[in-house]
Design a protein around this motif. Structure first.
Motif: not given
Length: 142
Positions: A105-115, A128-130
């Protein structure tokens, strides 16, 4: 990939194993924040010793003058991270699934933060990773 890139990853993994085991093994009878007080005192002492070993003679007070808001927010974040982990295990999460669910869940959230914060690319591969993470979350909780 060079050792320069890998050693911090292995240090974090090694430390996180002990972190998760200690969080799960903390006695139920202790208030987590009483325990975290000692944890932070030990961490402060170790940090101080390592600073003097690695500082090359720099002044600690001079280094403290460089501190900005991130240091204080990081302190708050660490308290939340550690208390969250302790309470996660006290709520009944297993060691082998609780951390994985949190990390996914953190990894998915960090994709948005990074973006949004750092203008990092969101590619089809990351999408695809998500999707794989979401499938994993479903499978791991069955």
């Amino acid at each position: 990939m060079s050792i320069h890139m890998l050693w911090p990853v292995f240090l974090a993994i090694f430390a996180d194993i002990f972190y998760q085991v200690c969080s799960k093994s903390m006695p139920e009878t202790i208030n987590p924040f009483a325990s975290l007080t000692i944890t932070y005192l030990v961490g402060a002492a170790v940090s101080l010793v390592i600073f003097f070993i690695t500082s090359g003679g720099q002044s600690l007070l001079e280094q403290w003058k460089e501190i900005n808001w991130t240091t204080f927010i990081l302190g708050l974040a660490i308290v939340g991270l550690e208390a969250g982990s302790i309470y996660m295990y006290r709520a009944g999460w297993n060691l082998n699934t609780g951390y994985i669910v949190k990390a996914m869940l953190l990894s998915i959230a960090l994709i948005g933060v990074g973006y949004f914060l750092y203008k990092e690319q969101f590619t089809l591969t990351k999408a695809a990773g998500v999707a794989i993470c979401l499938v994993g979350l479903i499978l791991i909780n069955k």
